[in-house]
Scaffold this motif. Structure first.
Motif, mmCIF file in Angstrom:
data_model
loop_
_atom_site.group_PDB
_atom_site.id
_atom_site.type_symbol
_atom_site.label_atom_id
_atom_site.label_comp_id
_atom_site.label_asym_id
_atom_site.label_seq_id
_atom_site.Cartn_x
_atom_site.Cartn_y
_atom_site.Cartn_z
ATOM 1 N N MET A 218 -62.044 -3.569 -31.118
ATOM 2 C CA MET A 218 -61.238 -2.358 -31.232
ATOM 3 C C MET A 218 -60.133 -2.383 -30.173
ATOM 4 N N LYS A 219 -58.874 -2.259 -30.605
ATOM 5 C CA LYS A 219 -57.752 -2.239 -29.688
ATOM 6 C C LYS A 219 -57.407 -0.791 -29.370
ATOM 7 N N LEU A 220 -57.483 -0.429 -28.101
ATOM 8 C CA LEU A 220 -57.200 0.936 -27.683
ATOM 9 C C LEU A 220 -55.924 0.967 -26.852
ATOM 10 N N THR A 221 -55.048 1.894 -27.180
ATOM 11 C CA THR A 221 -53.781 2.041 -26.459
ATOM 12 C C THR A 221 -53.879 3.230 -25.511
ATOM 13 N N PRO A 222 -53.636 3.001 -24.197
ATOM 14 C CA PRO A 222 -53.771 4.082 -23.228
ATOM 15 C C PRO A 222 -52.532 4.972 -23.160
ATOM 16 N N LYS A 223 -52.766 6.235 -22.884
ATOM 17 C CA LYS A 223 -51.669 7.187 -22.730
ATOM 18 C C LYS A 223 -52.094 8.227 -21.688
ATOM 19 N N PHE A 224 -51.249 8.428 -20.683
ATOM 20 C CA PHE A 224 -51.559 9.450 -19.682
ATOM 21 C C PHE A 224 -51.610 10.808 -20.362
ATOM 22 N N LEU A 225 -52.665 11.560 -20.078
ATOM 23 C CA LEU A 225 -52.874 12.847 -20.739
ATOM 24 C C LEU A 225 -52.439 13.996 -19.837
ATOM 25 N N LEU A 226 -53.095 14.120 -18.678
ATOM 26 C CA LEU A 226 -52.743 15.190 -17.740
ATOM 27 C C LEU A 226 -53.491 15.004 -16.429
ATOM 28 N N SER A 227 -53.045 15.738 -15.404
ATOM 29 C CA SER A 227 -53.747 15.815 -14.117
ATOM 30 C C SER A 227 -54.315 17.213 -13.979
ATOM 31 N N ALA A 228 -55.534 17.312 -13.480
ATOM 32 C CA ALA A 228 -56.188 18.611 -13.347
ATOM 33 C C ALA A 228 -56.679 18.830 -11.928
ATOM 34 N N MET A 229 -56.391 19.998 -11.395
ATOM 35 C CA MET A 229 -56.900 20.381 -10.073
ATOM 36 C C MET A 229 -57.678 21.695 -10.144
ATOM 37 N N ALA A 230 -58.063 22.071 -11.358
ATOM 38 C CA ALA A 230 -58.882 23.263 -11.578
ATOM 39 C C ALA A 230 -59.521 23.130 -12.955
ATOM 40 N N ALA B 282 -56.099 14.615 -7.717
ATOM 41 C CA ALA B 282 -56.423 15.381 -8.912
ATOM 42 C C ALA B 282 -57.311 14.505 -9.785
ATOM 43 N N ILE B 283 -57.909 15.099 -10.808
ATOM 44 C CA ILE B 283 -58.574 14.286 -11.829
ATOM 45 C C ILE B 283 -57.500 13.909 -12.832
ATOM 46 N N ASN B 284 -57.230 12.622 -12.963
ATOM 47 C CA ASN B 284 -56.220 12.146 -13.905
ATOM 48 C C ASN B 284 -56.900 11.686 -15.187
ATOM 49 N N PHE B 285 -56.490 12.269 -16.300
ATOM 50 C CA PHE B 285 -57.085 11.961 -17.598
ATOM 51 C C PHE B 285 -56.164 11.032 -18.398
ATOM 52 N N PHE B 286 -56.776 9.995 -18.993
ATOM 53 C CA PHE B 286 -56.040 9.043 -19.814
ATOM 54 C C PHE B 286 -56.697 8.969 -21.191
ATOM 55 N N ALA B 287 -55.895 9.199 -22.227
ATOM 56 C CA ALA B 287 -56.403 9.145 -23.598
ATOM 57 C C ALA B 287 -56.248 7.732 -24.139
#
Length: 200
Positions: A1-13, A63-68
């Motif tokens: 499975m080929k997955l392409t990463p994309k920055f989603l958002l940063s969360a501090m709350a 922050a918590i950095n989320f990547f989709a």
């Protein structure tokens, strides 16, 4: 499975965490560990792109950095990586350290989408008490976790074997997966663990 990463958002709350509209409840894999253990480097190695910022100064991620990770052209991600701030770095100001539990503990303890916690430990240094505390906390919370020994390329096979034995004993773990972001060692095995989350 080929997955392409994309920055989603940063969360501090907690209210900043990704919503169902952004991820459709895709399973999340959290990267946890001491500052400078190599979380961002490993994340970039896994997705094959410089997605997470890598700094030579420990404690930069605050922050918590989320990547989709998307499969093909699908609108919703198959899986989400969460890069958490490091801990155990004394030079980070106390005011920032005091803020961390306000959003990190709720994420680890309460986040329904969190399917696997990757606890990164440095194979080049003796076992750290802060790592043991994290692993024990995850056990208490009933969170699935895997201890991952980073920077394995810096040690000979004999040295690595001794390091892993010491880490297992200190952290009370039967298994530690060793990896290297430079040599690719252990990366396929780690992906197998991550894909297991999708099949669960």
């Amino acid at each position: 499975m080929k997955l392409t990463p994309k920055f989603l958002l940063s969360a501090m709350a907690p209210e900043h965490f990704p919503t169902e509209a952004k991820t459709n409840h895709a399973p999340e894999v959290a990267f946890l560990g001491r500052s400078n253990v190599g979380k961002s480097s490993l994340l970039n190695k896994l997705v094959g792109a410089a997605t997470a910022k890598v700094s030579s100064t420990p404690g930069r991620t605050r922050a918590i950095n989320f990547f989709a990770l998307h499969e093909g052209a699908k609108a919703m991600p198959s899986i989400v990586f969460a890069d958490l701030p490091g801990y155990g770095y004394a030079k980070i100001s106390k005011s920032i350290s005091a803020e961390w539990p306000k959003f990190i503990e709720p994420y680890i303890n309460e986040r329904e989408e969190l399917a696997l916690c990757l606890c990164l430990v440095d194979t080049n240094i003796p076992p750290q008490e802060s790592d043991t505390m994290l692993i024990e906390a995850l056990r208490d919370m009933g969170r699935p976790h895997l201890v991952v020994g980073t920077k394995a390329d810096r040690l000979s096979n004999n040295q690595l074997g001794k390091s892993v034995a010491a880490l297992k004993k200190a952290h009370g773990e039967d298994r530690i997966l060793t990896v290297s972001s430079k040599s690719d060692a252990g990366i396929k095995a780690l992906w197998t663990e991550i894909y297991g989350v999708l099949e669960a």
